[in-house]
Design a protein around this motif. Structure first.
Motif, PDB file in Angstrom:
ATOM      1  N   CYS A 207     -13.745  17.806  31.338  1.00 48.01           N
ATOM      2  CA  CYS A 207     -13.048  18.375  32.536  1.00 48.01           C
ATOM      3  C   CYS A 207     -13.964  18.239  33.827  1.00 48.01           C
ATOM      4  CB  CYS A 207     -12.676  19.759  32.331  1.00 48.01           C
ATOM      5  SG  CYS A 207     -11.642  20.216  30.884  1.00 48.01           S
ATOM      6  N   GLY A 210     -13.417  15.432  35.186  1.00 46.74           N
ATOM      7  CA  GLY A 210     -12.275  15.047  35.926  1.00 46.74           C
ATOM      8  C   GLY A 210     -12.276  15.713  37.390  1.00 46.74           C
ATOM      9  N   ARG A 214     -11.900  13.868  41.038  1.00 45.41           N
ATOM     10  CA  ARG A 214     -10.997  14.275  42.261  1.00 45.41           C
ATOM     11  C   ARG A 214     -11.915  14.622  43.419  1.00 45.41           C
ATOM     12  NH1 ARG A 214      -9.130  14.762  37.625  1.00 45.41           N
ATOM     13  NH2 ARG A 214      -6.843  14.983  37.201  1.00 45.41           N
ATOM     14  N   GLU A 289      -3.455  24.650  31.031  1.00 51.48           N
ATOM     15  CA  GLU A 289      -2.709  23.425  31.691  1.00 51.48           C
ATOM     16  C   GLU A 289      -3.418  22.913  32.608  1.00 51.48           C
ATOM     17  OE1 GLU A 289      -1.438  26.893  31.216  1.00 51.48           O
ATOM     18  OE2 GLU A 289      -0.530  26.278  29.549  1.00 51.48           O
ATOM     19  N   PHE A 290      -4.182  23.813  33.420  1.00 55.60           N
ATOM     20  CA  PHE A 290      -5.162  23.243  34.653  1.00 55.60           C
ATOM     21  C   PHE A 290      -6.105  22.173  34.095  1.00 55.60           C
ATOM     22  CE2 PHE A 290      -9.091  23.614  36.891  1.00 55.60           C
ATOM     23  CZ  PHE A 290      -8.934  22.633  37.812  1.00 55.60           C
ATOM     24  N   SER A 291      -6.717  22.770  32.860  1.00 55.21           N
ATOM     25  CA  SER A 291      -7.878  22.004  32.173  1.00 55.21           C
ATOM     26  C   SER A 291      -7.257  20.713  31.714  1.00 55.21           C
ATOM     27  CB  SER A 291      -8.307  22.772  31.128  1.00 55.21           C
ATOM     28  OG  SER A 291      -8.707  24.124  31.380  1.00 55.21           O
ATOM     29  N   ARG A 292      -6.121  20.716  31.273  1.00 54.35           N
ATOM     30  CA  ARG A 292      -5.306  19.389  30.755  1.00 54.35           C
ATOM     31  C   ARG A 292      -5.041  18.469  31.700  1.00 54.35           C
ATOM     32  NH1 ARG A 292      -2.750  21.636  26.951  1.00 54.35           N
ATOM     33  NH2 ARG A 292      -4.118  21.035  25.321  1.00 54.35           N
ATOM     34  N   SER A 293      -4.845  19.060  33.025  1.00 56.67           N
ATOM     35  CA  SER A 293      -4.587  18.060  34.270  1.00 56.67           C
ATOM     36  C   SER A 293      -5.792  17.538  34.415  1.00 56.67           C
ATOM     37  CB  SER A 293      -4.107  18.842  35.380  1.00 56.67           C
ATOM     38  OG  SER A 293      -5.232  19.771  35.806  1.00 56.67           O
ATOM     39  N   LEU A 294      -7.042  18.151  34.203  1.00 48.02           N
ATOM     40  CA  LEU A 294      -8.420  17.271  34.392  1.00 48.02           C
ATOM     41  C   LEU A 294      -8.789  16.387  33.148  1.00 48.02           C
ATOM     42  CD1 LEU A 294     -10.393  20.473  35.445  1.00 48.02           C
ATOM     43  CD2 LEU A 294      -9.809  18.579  37.016  1.00 48.02           C
ATOM     44  N   ASN A 295      -8.525  16.698  31.881  1.00 44.13           N
ATOM     45  CA  ASN A 295      -8.767  16.094  30.864  1.00 44.13           C
ATOM     46  C   ASN A 295      -7.443  15.975  29.864  1.00 44.13           C
ATOM     47  OD1 ASN A 295      -9.821  15.479  28.346  1.00 44.13           O
ATOM     48  ND2 ASN A 295     -10.843  17.502  27.902  1.00 44.13           N
ATOM     49  N   PRO A 296      -6.810  15.019  30.322  1.00 42.03           N
ATOM     50  CA  PRO A 296      -5.175  14.854  29.201  1.00 42.03           C
ATOM     51  C   PRO A 296      -5.690  14.880  27.783  1.00 42.03           C
ATOM     52  CG  PRO A 296      -5.731  13.112  30.909  1.00 42.03           C
ATOM     53  CD  PRO A 296      -6.898  13.834  30.796  1.00 42.03           C
TER      54      PRO A 296
END
Ligand SMILES: NC(=O)c1ccc[n+]([C@@H]2O[C@H](COP(=O)([O-])OP(=O)(O)OC[C@H]3O[C@@H](n4cnc5c(N)ncnc54)[C@H](OP(=O)(O)O)[C@@H]3O)[C@@H](O)[C@H]2O)c1
Length: 317
Positions: A207, A210, A214, A289-296
């Motif tokens: 994460c 990620g 960004r 959900e936010f964590s998954r956006s950083l680290n799929p």
């Protein structure tokens, strides 16, 4: 084009190690890791070098070594090691040294691995939990949260990263299932029926990577990460399925947990009480959900259990 260097404190450990691996395993990502360790000759350091990371001998308590470690880098991952010394004051001094070194090196992005200063929610005058060492409620949280200002004071492009309980604590921190007097396995936590945000330790670094990718989108911001928010019952059920043996959840009170007597039991008892009593805030600050956006590839608890079954079983032998 030359790659952007990320200097990684704690590179042979859980958080930093995950970040070094995330950076080095993404060859086209434009970043390269500088792995900071006290012992460049250790097996863990050699493994990071094998991945292509530059290994640099650094001691967080030696400001001159920090200045050298951050020089020429684009960014730094800053983390302190409470459980090595149990001193929030030392963590604050180390955070201040890292902030100074980062400023001197003109870093463009710092991630500070922090936690809440719980005294903003539970002032010292609040007797629902004991005050520890005269001025803390949760020493290993409060010291980090108090240290946030050394980065702000140094006017730094910093991301404040709120981490979560590592599921790896079930393997490495003595928190895993243990047989009770009846011989049946149980995990013991003072969380009542509230949800505990947890994460695979390896995902913290992923994460963080990620966030570095960004860049300015997250400088000056506080972000929180977790893999899932789970109750004790839900974790016990998942452990039962993974281990093929029944595991129950032994919900004790924070008072009982504080009294367990191992080093840091009072700190952890207060910590779990804070997470229990402020569940809405604490979970809300750590979105999966936010964590998954950083680290799929973010792991769920079941995924993590599947990958760590053998290590968990070994703790039962
Ligand atoms: N366990 C949890 O659930 C949890 C959750 C959230 C936050 N945290 C926080 O995470 C922090 C620890 O991070 P971690 O789990 O990634 O650490 P870790 O896995 O224990 O590893 C830390 C690494 O730091 C290095 N280190 C120790 N003292 C050092 C020093 N004086 N100078 C330079 N390097 C030093 C060591 O590397 P070398 O021996 O190679 O130098 C070690 O491999 C703690 O402050 C804790 O409060 C823990």
């Amino acid at each position: 084009m030359s790659k952007k260097i990320i200097a990684v404190m704690g590179a042979t450990g859980a958080q930093g190690g995950g970040l070094v691996r995330a950076i080095q395993n993404d060859a086209g990502g434009g970043f390269t890791a500088r792995a900071l360790t006290r012992n460049a000759g250790s097996d863990k350091a050699k493994e990071l070098a094998r991945l292509g990371a530059e290994v640099v001998q650094t001691d967080i308590d030696d400001p001159a070594s920090l200045t050298a470690a951050f020089a020429g880098a684009h960014g730094a991952y800053c983390v302190t090691f409470f459980w090595e010394h149990f001193s929030p004051e030392r963590e604050q001094a180390e955070a201040a040294s890292m902030a100074r070194a980062a400023k001197q090196a003109g870093l463009q992005h710092v991630i500070w691995s922090t936690l809440e200063d719980t005294r903003k929610w539970v002032p010292l005058s609040d007797n629902r939990m004991p005050t520890l060492a005269g001025k803390y409620k949760v020493p290993h949280f409060d010291g980090k949260g108090e240290a946030d200002r050394v980065f702000t004071d140094n006017d730094m492009p910093v991301t404040f990263l709120l981490t979560s309980f590592y599921w790896d604590n079930f393997i490495h921190f003595g928190m895993g299932p243990k047989p009770g007097l009846d011989g049946k396995l149980a995990i013991t936590l003072p969380m009542g029926n509230k949800k505990l945000p947890g994460i695979a330790a390896e995902d913290i670094g992923k994460c963080a990577y990620g966030i570095f990718q960004r860049g300015v989108e997250y400088t000056g911001k506080t972000v929180g990460i977790a893999g899932e928010h789970l109750t004790g019952d839900r974790m016990a059920a998942a452990l039962s399925a993974a281990l093929g043996r029944p595991v129950s959840y032994n919900a004790v009170s924070p008072e009982v947990y504080r009294g367990f007597g191992f080093p840091g039991a009072d700190d952890l008892g207060n910590m779990f009480q804070f997470k229990r009593d402020f569940e809405d805030y604490f979970c809300g600050a750590r979105s999966p959900e936010f964590s998954r956006s950083l680290n799929p590839g973010l792991q769920t608890f079941d995924t993590w259990l599947g990958r760590n079954r053998a290590a968990l079983l070994a703790t039962l032998e």
